[in-house]
Design a protein around this motif. Structure first.
Motif, mmCIF file in Angstrom:
data_model
loop_
_atom_site.group_PDB
_atom_site.id
_atom_site.type_symbol
_atom_site.label_atom_id
_atom_site.label_comp_id
_atom_site.label_asym_id
_atom_site.label_seq_id
_atom_site.Cartn_x
_atom_site.Cartn_y
_atom_site.Cartn_z
ATOM 1 N N PRO A 54 0.778 -1.302 -0.012
ATOM 2 C CA PRO A 54 -0.052 0.077 -0.080
ATOM 3 C C PRO A 54 0.732 1.352 -0.082
ATOM 4 O O PRO A 54 0.498 2.322 -0.651
ATOM 5 N N THR A 55 2.068 1.294 0.983
ATOM 6 C CA THR A 55 2.716 2.500 1.036
ATOM 7 C C THR A 55 4.010 2.043 1.292
ATOM 8 O O THR A 55 4.258 1.047 1.906
ATOM 9 N N ARG A 56 4.832 3.018 1.285
ATOM 10 C CA ARG A 56 6.268 2.890 1.621
ATOM 11 C C ARG A 56 6.445 2.916 3.112
ATOM 12 O O ARG A 56 7.343 2.434 3.664
ATOM 13 N N GLY A 57 5.461 4.087 3.669
ATOM 14 C CA GLY A 57 5.631 4.361 5.082
ATOM 15 C C GLY A 57 6.645 5.220 5.446
ATOM 16 O O GLY A 57 6.434 5.706 6.627
ATOM 17 N N ARG A 58 7.554 5.826 4.569
ATOM 18 C CA ARG A 58 8.645 7.011 4.912
ATOM 19 C C ARG A 58 8.530 7.764 3.374
ATOM 20 O O ARG A 58 8.495 7.233 2.257
ATOM 21 N N PRO A 59 8.637 8.985 3.758
ATOM 22 C CA PRO A 59 9.187 9.875 2.502
ATOM 23 C C PRO A 59 10.175 9.558 1.700
ATOM 24 O O PRO A 59 11.115 8.879 2.214
ATOM 25 N N SER A 60 10.196 9.702 0.409
ATOM 26 C CA SER A 60 11.410 9.237 -0.601
ATOM 27 C C SER A 60 11.213 10.644 -1.475
ATOM 28 O O SER A 60 10.177 10.953 -2.127
ATOM 29 N N GLY A 65 6.830 2.590 -8.165
ATOM 30 C CA GLY A 65 5.659 1.736 -8.587
ATOM 31 C C GLY A 65 5.392 0.499 -7.748
ATOM 32 O O GLY A 65 4.132 -0.127 -7.760
ATOM 33 N N ARG A 66 6.138 0.408 -6.810
ATOM 34 C CA ARG A 66 5.790 -0.795 -6.057
ATOM 35 C C ARG A 66 4.927 -0.447 -4.841
ATOM 36 O O ARG A 66 4.034 -1.372 -4.262
ATOM 37 N N TYR A 67 4.356 0.860 -4.772
ATOM 38 C CA TYR A 67 3.691 1.293 -3.621
ATOM 39 C C TYR A 67 2.491 1.892 -4.356
ATOM 40 O O TYR A 67 2.629 2.625 -5.150
ATOM 41 N N GLY A 68 1.322 1.494 -3.610
ATOM 42 C CA GLY A 68 0.030 1.952 -4.126
ATOM 43 C C GLY A 68 -0.089 3.332 -4.476
ATOM 44 O O GLY A 68 -0.565 3.958 -5.418
ATOM 45 N N ASP A 69 0.241 3.996 -3.318
ATOM 46 C CA ASP A 69 -0.017 5.639 -3.216
ATOM 47 C C ASP A 69 0.875 6.316 -4.125
ATOM 48 O O ASP A 69 0.648 7.312 -4.870
ATOM 49 N N GLU A 70 2.093 5.717 -4.274
ATOM 50 C CA GLU A 70 3.263 6.541 -5.122
ATOM 51 C C GLU A 70 2.770 6.015 -6.755
ATOM 52 O O GLU A 70 2.877 6.866 -7.687
ATOM 53 N N VAL A 71 2.495 4.959 -7.253
ATOM 54 C CA VAL A 71 2.101 4.531 -8.564
ATOM 55 C C VAL A 71 0.726 5.250 -8.849
ATOM 56 O O VAL A 71 0.972 5.792 -10.069
#
Length: 172
Positions: A54-60, A65-71
């Motif tokens: 779902p999320t990486r959990g930390r800012p980057s 694309g592996r994380y739902g919010d980022e993709v």
């Protein structure tokens, strides 16, 4: 349907996404991962992602694309660059299987369900209508999206055999 030779086929690995126009077929294979499929019926544009968590959990600084919010953010950027409105897209959600059925008795929510919940939330936050979903269960899904028509083909794997049985054997 366009001529077979005119079709570009894209295979999405986990963490992959694609946005584009007609004459493109996008494929992927899902387990606990989730795909969000977006399609613009008038412009014949569309996209699909295959996220793992779902999320990486930390800012980057760089989206992944592996994380739902980022993709979802990456897909929204591609839609914006196409000159179409996000609200004109139809969405569908696929995947989120519980791939470790032996743990199904635990009360803890599995990663597939977290992924599905995230996909639903991401669409709702952006006011994108969800026109269908095929989620959950315990089997793999083979997903094919033809952008020129908006058609989606879905094939699920056969159920695995019961523990202790060899293929071809039946339980009593």
């Amino acid at each position: 349907m366009p001529k077979r030779s005119a079709i570009t086929e894209i295979y999405l690995q986990p963490g992959g996404y694609h946005f584009g126009g007609p004459y493109t077929r996008v494929r992927t294979l899902l387990g606990s991962c989730v795909s969000i499929v977006l399609w613009h019926p008038r412009a014949r544009l569309g996209g699909m992602c295959h996220f793992i968590l779902p999320t990486r959990g930390r800012p980057s600084a760089q989206r992944d694309g592996r994380y739902g919010d980022e993709v979802m953010s990456l897909l929204c950027d591609a839609i914006s660059q196409s000159g179409t409105a996000l609200g004109d897209y139809q969405a569908r959600i696929f995947g989120g299987s519980h791939m470790f059925a032996e743990l199904a008795h635990t009360r803890r929510q599995h990663v597939g369900q977290h992924n599905v919940d995230t996909a639903r939330r991401l669409l709702a936050e952006r006011n994108i209508g969800c026109y269908g979903e095929h989620v959950g269960g315990t089997r793999h899904r083979n997903l094919i999206f033809d952008i020129w028509s908006g058609q989606i083909a879905l094939k699920q794997s056969l159920p695995s055999t019961a523990p202790g049985l060899r293929a071809g054997q039946q339980s009593q």
